[in-house]
Structure formats: C-alpha cells, structure tokens
Design an enzyme around this catalytic site. Structure first.
Site, PDB file in Angstrom:
ATOM      1  N   LYS A  13      20.879 148.034   6.087  1.00 20.24           N
ATOM      2  CA  LYS A  13      22.035 147.717   7.282  1.00 20.24           C
ATOM      3  C   LYS A  13      21.611 146.099   7.437  1.00 20.24           C
ATOM      4  O   LYS A  13      22.682 145.420   7.319  1.00 20.24           O
ATOM      5  CB  LYS A  13      22.191 148.736   8.249  1.00 20.24           C
ATOM      6  CG  LYS A  13      23.508 148.472   8.712  1.00 20.24           C
ATOM      7  CD  LYS A  13      23.680 149.510  10.037  1.00 20.24           C
ATOM      8  CE  LYS A  13      24.138 150.798   9.471  1.00 20.24           C
ATOM      9  NZ  LYS A  13      24.030 151.715  10.816  1.00 20.24           N
ATOM     10  N   LYS A  28      40.753 158.781   8.700  1.00 21.89           N
ATOM     11  CA  LYS A  28      42.109 158.073   8.840  1.00 21.89           C
ATOM     12  C   LYS A  28      42.108 156.910   7.979  1.00 21.89           C
ATOM     13  O   LYS A  28      41.042 156.587   7.303  1.00 21.89           O
ATOM     14  CB  LYS A  28      42.372 157.761  10.366  1.00 21.89           C
ATOM     15  CG  LYS A  28      41.302 156.646  10.648  1.00 21.89           C
ATOM     16  CD  LYS A  28      41.539 156.152  12.161  1.00 21.89           C
ATOM     17  CE  LYS A  28      40.972 154.796  12.455  1.00 21.89           C
ATOM     18  NZ  LYS A  28      41.355 154.317  13.924  1.00 21.89           N
ATOM     19  N   GLY A  55      50.082 166.690  12.240  1.00 20.06           N
ATOM     20  CA  GLY A  55      49.578 166.710  10.771  1.00 20.06           C
ATOM     21  C   GLY A  55      48.586 167.587  10.787  1.00 20.06           C
ATOM     22  O   GLY A  55      48.032 168.399  11.633  1.00 20.06           O
ATOM     23  N   CYS A  82      34.276 160.166  17.028  1.00 18.62           N
ATOM     24  CA  CYS A  82      34.595 159.873  18.536  1.00 18.62           C
ATOM     25  C   CYS A  82      35.438 160.997  19.027  1.00 18.62           C
ATOM     26  O   CYS A  82      34.665 161.801  19.810  1.00 18.62           O
ATOM     27  CB  CYS A  82      35.347 158.644  18.819  1.00 18.62           C
ATOM     28  SG  CYS A  82      34.440 157.174  18.420  1.00 18.62           S
ATOM     29  N   LEU A 115      51.859 160.754  18.605  1.00 19.14           N
ATOM     30  CA  LEU A 115      52.667 161.963  18.620  1.00 19.14           C
ATOM     31  C   LEU A 115      52.784 162.317  17.100  1.00 19.14           C
ATOM     32  O   LEU A 115      53.931 162.857  16.746  1.00 19.14           O
ATOM     33  CB  LEU A 115      53.658 161.880  19.164  1.00 19.14           C
ATOM     34  CG  LEU A 115      54.001 161.925  20.731  1.00 19.14           C
ATOM     35  CD1 LEU A 115      55.190 162.195  21.487  1.00 19.14           C
ATOM     36  CD2 LEU A 115      53.013 163.355  21.201  1.00 19.14           C
ATOM     37  N   PHE A 122      36.394 150.585  23.659  1.00 18.22           N
ATOM     38  CA  PHE A 122      37.677 151.390  23.166  1.00 18.22           C
ATOM     39  C   PHE A 122      37.953 151.271  21.827  1.00 18.22           C
ATOM     40  O   PHE A 122      39.207 151.399  21.342  1.00 18.22           O
ATOM     41  CB  PHE A 122      38.817 151.225  24.081  1.00 18.22           C
ATOM     42  CG  PHE A 122      38.323 151.591  25.558  1.00 18.22           C
ATOM     43  CD1 PHE A 122      38.300 152.729  26.219  1.00 18.22           C
ATOM     44  CD2 PHE A 122      37.875 150.623  26.663  1.00 18.22           C
ATOM     45  CE1 PHE A 122      38.087 153.186  27.310  1.00 18.22           C
ATOM     46  CE2 PHE A 122      37.628 150.860  27.748  1.00 18.22           C
ATOM     47  CZ  PHE A 122      37.681 152.079  28.323  1.00 18.22           C
ATOM     48  N   ASN A 173      39.738 159.316  25.688  1.00 16.80           N
ATOM     49  CA  ASN A 173      39.579 160.033  24.354  1.00 16.80           C
ATOM     50  C   ASN A 173      40.180 161.271  24.602  1.00 16.80           C
ATOM     51  O   ASN A 173      41.053 161.938  23.606  1.00 16.80           O
ATOM     52  CB  ASN A 173      38.384 160.109  23.848  1.00 16.80           C
ATOM     53  CG  ASN A 173      38.048 158.823  22.968  1.00 16.80           C
ATOM     54  OD1 ASN A 173      39.100 157.739  22.869  1.00 16.80           O
ATOM     55  ND2 ASN A 173      36.766 158.447  22.588  1.00 16.80           N
ATOM     56  N   ARG A 231      39.292 151.096  18.037  1.00 18.72           N
ATOM     57  CA  ARG A 231      39.587 151.965  16.988  1.00 18.72           C
ATOM     58  C   ARG A 231      39.006 151.471  15.666  1.00 18.72           C
ATOM     59  O   ARG A 231      39.116 150.136  15.224  1.00 18.72           O
ATOM     60  CB  ARG A 231      41.251 152.073  16.931  1.00 18.72           C
ATOM     61  CG  ARG A 231      41.878 152.316  18.203  1.00 18.72           C
ATOM     62  CD  ARG A 231      43.216 151.793  18.169  1.00 18.72           C
ATOM     63  NE  ARG A 231      43.435 150.647  17.982  1.00 18.72           N
ATOM     64  CZ  ARG A 231      44.495 150.048  17.728  1.00 18.72           C
ATOM     65  NH1 ARG A 231      45.668 150.677  17.372  1.00 18.72           N
ATOM     66  NH2 ARG A 231      44.579 148.560  17.779  1.00 18.72           N
TER      67      ARG A 231
HETATM   68  C1  UDX Z   1      39.154 156.574  18.881  1.00 27.52           C
HETATM   69  C2  UDX Z   1      39.990 155.886  20.038  1.00 27.52           C
HETATM   70  O1  UDX Z   1      41.215 155.600  19.794  1.00 27.52           O
HETATM   71  C3  UDX Z   1      39.194 154.647  20.528  1.00 27.52           C
HETATM   72  O2  UDX Z   1      39.845 154.168  21.419  1.00 27.52           O
HETATM   73  C4  UDX Z   1      38.038 154.827  20.739  1.00 27.52           C
HETATM   74  O3  UDX Z   1      37.158 154.003  21.182  1.00 27.52           O
HETATM   75  C5  UDX Z   1      37.137 155.449  19.537  1.00 27.52           C
HETATM   76  O4  UDX Z   1      37.853 156.998  19.250  1.00 27.52           O
HETATM   77  P1  UDX Z   1      39.352 156.136  16.465  1.00 27.52           P
HETATM   78  O5  UDX Z   1      38.059 157.327  16.060  1.00 27.52           O
HETATM   79  O6  UDX Z   1      38.991 154.861  15.409  1.00 27.52           O
HETATM   80  O7  UDX Z   1      39.309 155.659  17.887  1.00 27.52           O
HETATM   81  O8  UDX Z   1      40.543 156.768  15.891  1.00 27.52           O
HETATM   82  P2  UDX Z   1      42.124 156.984  16.483  1.00 27.52           P
HETATM   83  O9  UDX Z   1      42.848 155.894  15.877  1.00 27.52           O
HETATM   84  O10 UDX Z   1      42.186 157.346  17.656  1.00 27.52           O
HETATM   85  O11 UDX Z   1      42.717 158.461  15.559  1.00 27.52           O
HETATM   86  C6  UDX Z   1      41.514 159.557  15.762  1.00 27.52           C
HETATM   87  C7  UDX Z   1      42.300 160.404  15.054  1.00 27.52           C
HETATM   88  O12 UDX Z   1      43.373 161.099  15.461  1.00 27.52           O
HETATM   89  C8  UDX Z   1      42.530 160.362  13.482  1.00 27.52           C
HETATM   90  O13 UDX Z   1      41.857 161.437  12.428  1.00 27.52           O
HETATM   91  C9  UDX Z   1      43.748 160.080  13.261  1.00 27.52           C
HETATM   92  O14 UDX Z   1      44.122 160.525  11.939  1.00 27.52           O
HETATM   93  C10 UDX Z   1      44.344 161.110  14.136  1.00 27.52           C
HETATM   94  N1  UDX Z   1      45.730 160.982  14.789  1.00 27.52           N
HETATM   95  C11 UDX Z   1      45.789 159.707  15.321  1.00 27.52           C
HETATM   96  C12 UDX Z   1      46.545 162.145  14.585  1.00 27.52           C
HETATM   97  O15 UDX Z   1      46.609 163.158  13.982  1.00 27.52           O
HETATM   98  N2  UDX Z   1      47.786 161.654  15.237  1.00 27.52           N
HETATM   99  C13 UDX Z   1      48.086 160.502  15.747  1.00 27.52           C
HETATM  100  O16 UDX Z   1      49.337 160.432  16.183  1.00 27.52           O
HETATM  101  C14 UDX Z   1      47.085 159.602  16.193  1.00 27.52           C
END
Ligand code: UDX
Length: 437
Positions: free
Chosen positions: A35, A327, A257, A264, A254, A149, A212, A151
């Site tokens: 890495k 995601k 799915g 996280c 919201l 925080f 979270n 994403r």
């Molecule tokens: C998350 C937090 O958002 C972030 O602030 C923190 O620092 C780390 O954890 P991340 O894991 O990158 O970030 O993903 P996020 O965009 O939050 O999505 C998390 C999961 O929720 C994904 O699997 C996504 O598909 C799912 N999701 C999100 C839903 O199923 N529905 C939604 O409406 C939003």
C-alpha cells in the site's frame, strides 16, 4: 505544519492527501508495504473518486510522503491515528489492537508539545485510556479525539469540506493549547465557516457512533416500512417521498432496499451495543439490535424474491448479480449486502455470476467460489434472473429492451429501488422490488 498520519486505509490515505492539500507537510505511515509503495508513487490503493488526482497534485509539491517506518513521524507536531477498528471475530465488540499498536509505535517518537489526534471510531473510554498511556511515556504530549465522518465515494470532498469539526479535549491549559494547534491544522475549513464543536473525550467519541446509529436507524426504519408495504401492496418509494417532504424528517437516507453494509455502520452499531453493555446501559441501545435485524432480513427477502420470480426454486438457475461493492462509487466489499445475497444464492444451489465496475477484485478475494464477469451484459448472458444489488449509475441506466436480448428469462429484482418499473415491464420484464408492488 508537519503532520503524521498513522494508518493509510480509506480514512488515513485520504486524510494525509487532504492535509497536504491544505498546505501541511505530511508523512503517512502504514505497516502494509504494498500500500505504501503505491501511495508513495502517487497511486491510490483503492477506488475513491478524486483521490488519484489529489495524490498526483500534492505529491508533486513534495509535501506528501509515505513510509513503513514509524520513526518518520519524529519531528511532526500533530499525529493522526487513522487505523481501523474492525469487529472482533465472533463478538460484537470492536477490535482495538490496531489502535493500541499505533499508539505504542508512536510513543518513543513523541516530543513535548506534540498532539496525538485520534480519528479512528472507538468505543467510548478509549481516548481516556490512550491519554493515560501517552501521559506515562511523554507527559508533555496531549491527546485529542477528533472523529471523522467521511463517506466513502465522497471522502475527499468530506475531508476538505466537513459538515462539522469535533474536538474532544482534556480540561485545562493542555486542552487549550492542543485546540490552538488543531485550529491551525484546520485553518482553511474553519475559515470557510465549518461549525466546530468543542467538547470532552466521552462526548467526542459518542458523537461518531451516535451519528452512525442514527443513520442506520433511519435506513432500517424505511426498510421496516418496506416490509409493511410488501404486506399491504403499498409503495415504499412514494411513502419515503411523502414523509421526506416533512423537513423534520428529510428525504436523505430513506432509500429502502437491500440495506446498509460497509466497514462502518454495521460494526459501529454492534460495537456501540457491546460497549453499552459493559457500561450497564444496554437497555438504552436495545433498539439497535432490531435495527440490525431489520437490515439483515432484507438480504434474506431479496433471495426469497428471486426464488419467487423463478417459480419457487433457484436450484440450477443462472443468476446475474449487478454490484458487489457495499454501495456505488466504492470498491469496498466489507459486509456488502450485494455479496451476501450472491453468496447465499450460490450456497442454495444457484449458478451465480457477479459483476461490479470497481469491486470485482476485492470480491474475488472474499468469495473466490463465486463466478465474476467484467460487465453487466457478460454477467447476464443467459441468466434466468437479474438482481440489481448496488445502484451504480451504469446499472440504473440499463436499457431494458437491449438488456432483454442477452438474458434467458426477463426477470429482474431491483434491490435498490432505482429502476423504472413501468419501463422494464413495458419491455416484457417481470419486475419485482423490495417494498414495491
Ligand atoms: C458511513 C457514514 O455515512 C459516515 O459518516 C461515516 O464516517 C462512515 O460510515 P459509508 O460507510 O461510507 O459512511 O456509507 P454511507 O453512505 O453512509 O452508506 C452506508 C450504507 O447504507 C450503504 O450500504 C448504503 O447502500 C446504505 N444506504 C444508505 C441505504 O441502504 N439507504 C440509504 O438511504 C442510504
């Protein structure tokens, strides 16, 4: 300012590059030589939009270096601890061995006046423990907890333009001095008007897991509504639009799915429950167990829906799974709902082919027994059913007419509620989704 970053994963690598972008001199340290070699040659070791360009830009300035030898941190004023805190095997609690190892490695190189900044997501009480350990070896150094925080998919943007900056500080002059040092590190986002919350260690650590947990709860709330929609013939996407118009609720997070995954949300809510148990406050978080269960049930429901559209059995059926990352805009497959569905179907006798624009390599390492394809068309060639599991743009935009030519049976299960049911049905597809009639 000279800064060190310990741990160069999704969090640390982005943080290091962004700190250099803000004008600081940064050294990133990681135990993973492969890495480090990539980062040192300005290449991103994982997929993150904007990171390759940023690495190229800041490496050019000479302000960003990477190495495996922790001695390189000597001389830095601020040391960011950005290592992972995964779930312990067979337990809900977080595994703190990497945090402890990072702190121990730092200790011999700390000088009076240095600031050790914890960014990793940790169980409340860890900052206090780290501070006590640092005080034993280098009483002149101060520990600050400064949760992150970001994403995935928006990590560069979130780091350079955060929603808020939180410092958990010790009381007294040490805390005030550490605050001044960190304010200098974050001078640019602070000048942009980023809200700042100055608090104690316990609050700072809780802020992250509380945020979270709230996000996970919001997703599971709408997925619970999806279960009711399935029982009544209602449409969860319209329900979400309607309640989302209430500014107190809001439409973001919201999307019903397949639910949440990643490195996280799932492990953070579990570690939070485990920590609450240790603190004798488990009742306060018992709802998170339900949040977790609702989330895991969606994966089972997706497999059941696929079975339903395949007339009651998936044994020997060819299944195309679109998406492997947890995601879109990420190659991260940690606790990916998409891969979990693919693996369950494989174990239940289906012939599964998985595709993803960025995550196939990581998925292959985790589930070597599944088959993989380079494109949606290749995965779906001769398929009896197509599952949309991760809502990458290129899958949202599939043309149901052209795509219908490659499959053996026009059956689609939309695990993210992103396809237009009218268009797909008009093209002759059997369309099913989670929470939609
Ligand atoms: C998350 C937090 O958002 C972030 O602030 C923190 O620092 C780390 O954890 P991340 O894991 O990158 O970030 O993903 P996020 O965009 O939050 O999505 C998390 C999961 O929720 C994904 O699997 C996504 O598909 C799912 N999701 C999100 C839903 O199923 N529905 C939604 O409406 C939003």
């Amino acid at each position: 300012m000279r800064i060190s970053v310990i741990g160069c994963g999704y969090l640390g690598a982005v943080h290091a590059a962004c700190m250099a972008k803000l004008g600081h001199d940064v050294v990133g340290v990681d135990v993973d030589a492969a890495k480090v070699a990539l980062l040192a040659s300005a290449q991103a070791p994982f997929f993150e939009p904007g990171l390759p360009e940023l690495l190229a830009e800041v490496t050019e300035t000479g302000r960003l270096e990477f190495g495996t030898d922790v001695a390189a941190v000597a001389g830095a004023r601020v040391h960011f601890v950005c290592v992972g805190t995964p779930q312990k095997r067979g337990e809900n609690a977080a595994d703190l061995r990497y945090v402890d190892a990072a702190v121990e490695a730092l200790l011999p190189h700390l000088a009076p006046g240095d600031v050790v900044v914890g960014k990793s997501t940790v169980p409340v009480g860890t900052a206090e423990r780290v501070a006590a350990r640092v005080a034993e070896v280098q009483p002149g150094a101060v520990v600050v907890w400064n949760p992150e925080f970001l994403r995935e998919g928006f990590a560069v943007q979130d780091t350079l333009h955060p929603d808020r900056i939180v410092y958990g500080l010790p009381e007294g002059p040490d805390g005030a001095e550490a605050r001044a040092v960190l304010d200098e590190v974050y001078a640019t986002p602070l000048a942009d008007g980023t809200p700042q919350v100055i608090t104690d260690y316990a609050t700072a650590q809780l802020v992250k897991v509380a945020a979270n947990s709230f996000l996970a709860t919001k997703i599971s709330f709408i997925n619970a509504m999806a279960e009711l929609c399935e029982a009544t013939g209602a449409d969860v996407t319209q329900l979400a639009d309607a309640i989302g118009h209430d500014a107190r609720i809001g439409r973001r997070f919201l999307n019903a799915g397949l639910g949440f995954g990643g490195g996280c949300l799932p492990k953070d809510i579990r570690a939070f429950m485990a920590r609450a148990g240790e603190l004798g406050a488990d009742q306060a978080l018992s709802f998170l167990r339900e949040v977790d269960s609702i989330n895991m049930r969606r994966r089972v429901r997706m497999v059941d829906l696929a079975r339903e559209v395949c007339d009651g059995s998936i044994v020997g059926r060819k299944v195309a799974v679109l998406g492997a990352a947890f995601k879109p805009n990420s190659d991260d497959v940690r606790d990916s709902p998409a891969l979990s569905v693919a693996a369950q179907m494989g174990l239940q006798g289906a012939h599964v082919v998985v595709t993803d624009p960025e995550a196939v390599q990581n998925a292959q390492r985790q589930w070597p027994d599944l088959r993989y394809a380079a494109s949606a068309e290749e995965a779906a060639a001769g398929a009896d059913v197509v599952l949309l599991a991760t809502e990458w743009d290129e899958y949202r935009q599939l043309d149901p007419v052209a795509f219908g030519e490659v499959v053996a049976g026009k059956r689609v299960v939309d695990g993210r509620n992103v396809l237009d049911p009218g268009k797909w049905r008009a093209a002759g597809w059997v369309y099913r989704a989670l929470g939609r009639p």
